[in-house]
Scaffold this motif. Structure first.
Motif, PDB file in Angstrom:
ATOM      1  N   VAL A  10     -20.313  13.268 -27.959  1.00 36.13           N
ATOM      2  CA  VAL A  10     -18.767  14.039 -27.954  1.00 36.13           C
ATOM      3  C   VAL A  10     -19.160  14.708 -26.953  1.00 36.13           C
ATOM      4  N   ARG A  11     -20.140  15.296 -27.054  1.00 28.27           N
ATOM      5  CA  ARG A  11     -20.280  16.525 -25.708  1.00 28.27           C
ATOM      6  C   ARG A  11     -20.679  15.652 -23.739  1.00 28.27           C
ATOM      7  N   GLN A  12     -20.543  14.930 -24.354  1.00 27.91           N
ATOM      8  CA  GLN A  12     -21.359  13.788 -22.849  1.00 27.91           C
ATOM      9  C   GLN A  12     -19.660  13.574 -22.601  1.00 27.91           C
ATOM     10  N   TYR A  13     -18.624  13.314 -23.158  1.00 27.85           N
ATOM     11  CA  TYR A  13     -17.548  13.063 -23.143  1.00 27.85           C
ATOM     12  C   TYR A  13     -15.982  14.239 -22.826  1.00 27.85           C
ATOM     13  N   MET A  14     -16.626  15.816 -23.985  1.00 25.86           N
ATOM     14  CA  MET A  14     -15.226  16.154 -23.669  1.00 25.86           C
ATOM     15  C   MET A  14     -16.207  17.930 -23.636  1.00 25.86           C
ATOM     16  N   THR A  15     -17.849  17.920 -23.642  1.00 23.75           N
ATOM     17  CA  THR A  15     -18.334  19.222 -22.453  1.00 23.75           C
ATOM     18  C   THR A  15     -18.693  19.843 -23.906  1.00 23.75           C
ATOM     19  N   VAL A  16     -18.995  21.204 -24.118  1.00 17.39           N
ATOM     20  CA  VAL A  16     -19.561  21.631 -25.166  1.00 17.39           C
ATOM     21  C   VAL A  16     -18.147  22.373 -26.429  1.00 17.39           C
ATOM     22  N   GLN A  17     -16.765  22.157 -25.474  1.00 16.39           N
ATOM     23  CA  GLN A  17     -15.883  22.328 -26.550  1.00 16.39           C
ATOM     24  C   GLN A  17     -15.834  21.372 -27.506  1.00 16.39           C
ATOM     25  N   GLY A  18     -15.449  20.321 -27.192  1.00 16.94           N
ATOM     26  CA  GLY A  18     -15.538  19.285 -27.670  1.00 16.94           C
ATOM     27  C   GLY A  18     -16.593  18.789 -29.106  1.00 16.94           C
ATOM     28  N   TRP A  19     -17.560  19.177 -28.524  1.00 16.72           N
ATOM     29  CA  TRP A  19     -18.471  19.283 -29.680  1.00 16.72           C
ATOM     30  C   TRP A  19     -18.738  20.528 -30.343  1.00 16.72           C
ATOM     31  N   ARG A  20     -17.868  21.835 -30.151  1.00 12.37           N
ATOM     32  CA  ARG A  20     -17.780  22.715 -31.348  1.00 12.37           C
ATOM     33  C   ARG A  20     -16.895  22.304 -31.834  1.00 12.37           C
ATOM     34  N   LEU A  21     -15.886  21.305 -31.533  1.00 15.04           N
ATOM     35  CA  LEU A  21     -14.535  20.569 -32.349  1.00 15.04           C
ATOM     36  C   LEU A  21     -15.386  19.945 -33.088  1.00 15.04           C
ATOM     37  N   ASP A  60     -11.840   9.696 -37.371  1.00 17.18           N
ATOM     38  CA  ASP A  60     -12.983   8.618 -36.196  1.00 17.18           C
ATOM     39  C   ASP A  60     -13.222   9.396 -35.274  1.00 17.18           C
ATOM     40  N   PHE A  61     -12.628  10.719 -35.078  1.00 18.98           N
ATOM     41  CA  PHE A  61     -12.992  11.317 -33.777  1.00 18.98           C
ATOM     42  C   PHE A  61     -14.857  12.013 -34.540  1.00 18.98           C
ATOM     43  N   ARG A  62     -14.417  12.488 -35.895  1.00 20.53           N
ATOM     44  CA  ARG A  62     -15.676  13.144 -36.794  1.00 20.53           C
ATOM     45  C   ARG A  62     -16.834  12.150 -36.553  1.00 20.53           C
ATOM     46  N   GLN A  63     -16.866  10.800 -36.790  1.00 25.13           N
ATOM     47  CA  GLN A  63     -17.437   9.649 -37.318  1.00 25.13           C
ATOM     48  C   GLN A  63     -18.612   9.822 -35.336  1.00 25.13           C
ATOM     49  N   MET A  64     -18.010  10.029 -34.473  1.00 32.92           N
ATOM     50  CA  MET A  64     -18.811  10.129 -33.173  1.00 32.92           C
ATOM     51  C   MET A  64     -19.939  10.851 -33.405  1.00 32.92           C
ATOM     52  N   GLN A 106      -6.106  15.717 -21.098  1.00 33.24           N
ATOM     53  CA  GLN A 106      -6.997  15.212 -20.669  1.00 33.24           C
ATOM     54  C   GLN A 106      -7.804  14.639 -22.440  1.00 33.24           C
ATOM     55  N   TYR A 107      -8.564  14.612 -22.521  1.00 37.05           N
ATOM     56  CA  TYR A 107      -9.439  14.917 -23.874  1.00 37.05           C
ATOM     57  C   TYR A 107      -9.007  13.084 -24.605  1.00 37.05           C
ATOM     58  N   TYR A 108      -7.415  13.739 -24.959  1.00 44.66           N
ATOM     59  CA  TYR A 108      -6.381  12.865 -25.868  1.00 44.66           C
ATOM     60  C   TYR A 108      -7.016  11.669 -24.488  1.00 44.66           C
ATOM     61  N   ASP A 109      -6.561  11.289 -23.850  1.00 47.42           N
ATOM     62  CA  ASP A 109      -6.794   9.590 -22.805  1.00 47.42           C
ATOM     63  C   ASP A 109      -8.526   8.866 -23.108  1.00 47.42           C
ATOM     64  N   LYS A 110      -9.825   9.700 -22.991  1.00 45.72           N
ATOM     65  CA  LYS A 110     -10.270   9.492 -22.968  1.00 45.72           C
ATOM     66  C   LYS A 110     -11.121   9.008 -24.800  1.00 45.72           C
ATOM     67  N   LEU A 111     -10.668   9.774 -25.668  1.00 45.73           N
ATOM     68  CA  LEU A 111     -10.565   9.803 -26.736  1.00 45.73           C
ATOM     69  C   LEU A 111      -9.883   7.976 -27.487  1.00 45.73           C
ATOM     70  N   THR A 112      -8.707   7.724 -26.509  1.00 43.25           N
ATOM     71  CA  THR A 112      -8.120   6.844 -26.744  1.00 43.25           C
ATOM     72  C   THR A 112      -8.728   5.460 -25.958  1.00 43.25           C
ATOM     73  N   GLU A 113      -9.498   6.277 -24.502  1.00 46.11           N
ATOM     74  CA  GLU A 113      -9.973   4.364 -24.090  1.00 46.11           C
ATOM     75  C   GLU A 113     -11.449   4.237 -24.865  1.00 46.11           C
TER      76      GLU A 113
END
Length: 416
Positions: free
Chosen positions: A209-220, A200-204, A185-192
């Motif tokens: 990140v929190r908007q698209y991946m909630t708190v779990q994505g923010w922690r990552l 690339d993800f780190r530079q977001m 699910q996250y991969y599809d969003k990030l691909t978009e």
């Protein structure tokens, strides 16, 4: 600093350890009922055998490759895993077993050369268990996991990410789909969003990140910058529950046979609860037909039972599971699988009793502990309650099962 350790090709490595003639050959291990490929040797990977390939679809290919096929030998794999975990525990003040072949180690601020320290761990684990491992070191758990995967891709025994430059050089081309915590699910969003690598993800921006991946994505995101957000726990994660399930080797239509399987799963769940010193407040019992067989009518019933008091007694769990099974079973269906899931897991020392009840589980617990002691000594399942039956005609298909080299006196290797 954190370390992530896993066994290379775990199931295959365990089989090869006790049969060295398998080295260099195409070896695969199959799932329950010998259904699909769940472990491969490097030679099998190179030959194009993929994880999840159905056995009947690659049967001819495996024959052409002169492959060696094994059914899952869970007793052997679990025992070898325990040996590795006990070995790793010597090198840390806190060890978290993440899966049967993975663990995280807390290394704190070791006043030593990390490269030499990790090399020593790898060498000693091989010496003491015979298992080849890969180790990733990083300032966060996510970076340690990433370092482990990067080490495998580079065909190294270990990789230490202890500087900002080493981290950058490793993650700049690291595929985002291989980062721990990035699911489909996250991969599809990030691909978009055109995010292709970990860098690339780190530079977001964190807020994006929190908007698209909630708190779990923010922690990552924070962890990839070297800011720890996850912690190593020295106790089991009780939030996920405990489950035991298994497909039958053939369709089952009789309630009695299904009850025996459910009783076995209940006993397994009870043992796991006691091993981690926990109790369950809720049990889910379910049945499944074969969704892939469109010729048969489908039925997927389940029932969740809330128990009055938290339990981990084999007898209590079995009684509740059998009652639940009888409530959902319907004749006329070809059932392929049953399972038991315990949730509402709490520490055994935190059970809340009722002021107006004289409930006492001490006798049941004493009996369960006695069964555990006997089975630990003479082999799992030697002593069991009658509900599990004697002849398990429903047990899963295991045509290629290897010996129980470390858990059965009859199968221990004898040297001359």
């Amino acid at each position: 600093m954190f370390a992530h350790v896993d066994i290379n090709n775990c199931y295959v490595s365990c089989e090869t350890l006790f049969n060295p003639t398998l080295k260099g050959r195409v070896v695969v291990v199959l799932s329950n009922n010998d259904g699909c490929v769940i472990a491969r040797s490097n030679e099998a990977k190179a030959a194009g055998i993929k994880m999840g390939d159905a056995e009947f679809m690659v049967r001819q290919r495996l024959k052409e490759l002169d492959a060696v096929i094994f059914s899952s030998n869970y007793a052997l794999y679990a025992d070898m895993s325990a040996r590795m975990m006990n070995n790793l525990a010597r090198y840390t003040y806190m060890l978290m077993v993440y899966s049967i072949d993975e663990a995280f180690l807390a290394l704190a601020n070791l006043k030593t050369d990390l490269e030499k320290h990790v090399a020593m761990i790898s060498k000693n684990v091989m010496r003491d268990t015979g298992l080849s491992i890969t180790i990733g070191i990083g300032p966060t758990m996510a970076l340690a996991k990433l370092a482990n995967k990067a080490a495998k891709k580079q065909k190294r025994d270990y990789l230490v990410l202890d500087t900002a430059d080493k981290i950058y050089q490793t993650i700049k081309d690291f595929p985002i789909e291989d980062v721990w915590g990035v699911g489909r699910q996250y991969y599809d969003k990030l691909t978009e969003l055109d995010i292709k690598t970990a860098e690339d993800f780190r530079q977001m921006k964190p807020e994006t990140v929190r908007q698209y991946m909630t708190v779990q994505g923010w922690r990552l995101h924070q962890e990839l910058w070297g800011k720890p957000c996850n912690v190593i726990k020295d106790i089991a994660d009780r939030s996920k529950g405990i489950e035991s399930s298994q497909s039958f080797n053939t369709y089952q239509t009789e309630l009695e046979m299904i009850e025996e399987a459910a009783a076995m799963h209940a006993a397994t769940v009870a043992i796991k609860l006691r091993q981690q010193k926990s109790m369950a407040l809720q049990l889910t019992i379910y049945l499944r037909t074969n969704k892939h067989n469109i010729k048969h009518d489908q039925h997927y019933p389940s029932i969740t039972v809330k128990v009055p008091f938290a339990i981990n007694s084999t007898h209590e769990l079995t009684k509740i599971c059998i009652q639940g099974l009888r409530a959902i079973y319907e004749p006329g269906y070809n059932y392929l699988k049953t399972g038991i899931r315990a949730t509402g897991i709490i520490p055994a020392g935190e059970v809340q009793y009722n002021l107006f009840s004289d409930y006492d589980n001490s006798k049941q617990l004493a009996l369960s502990n006695l069964m555990d002691e006997i089975n630990d000594r003479y082999g799992r399942g030697k002593l069991r309650i009658a509900a599990e039956g004697y002849e398990k005609t429903w047990k899963m298909k295991q045509e290629f099962l290897s010996k129980q080299y470390t858990t059965d006196w009859q199968d221990i290797i004898v040297t001359k």
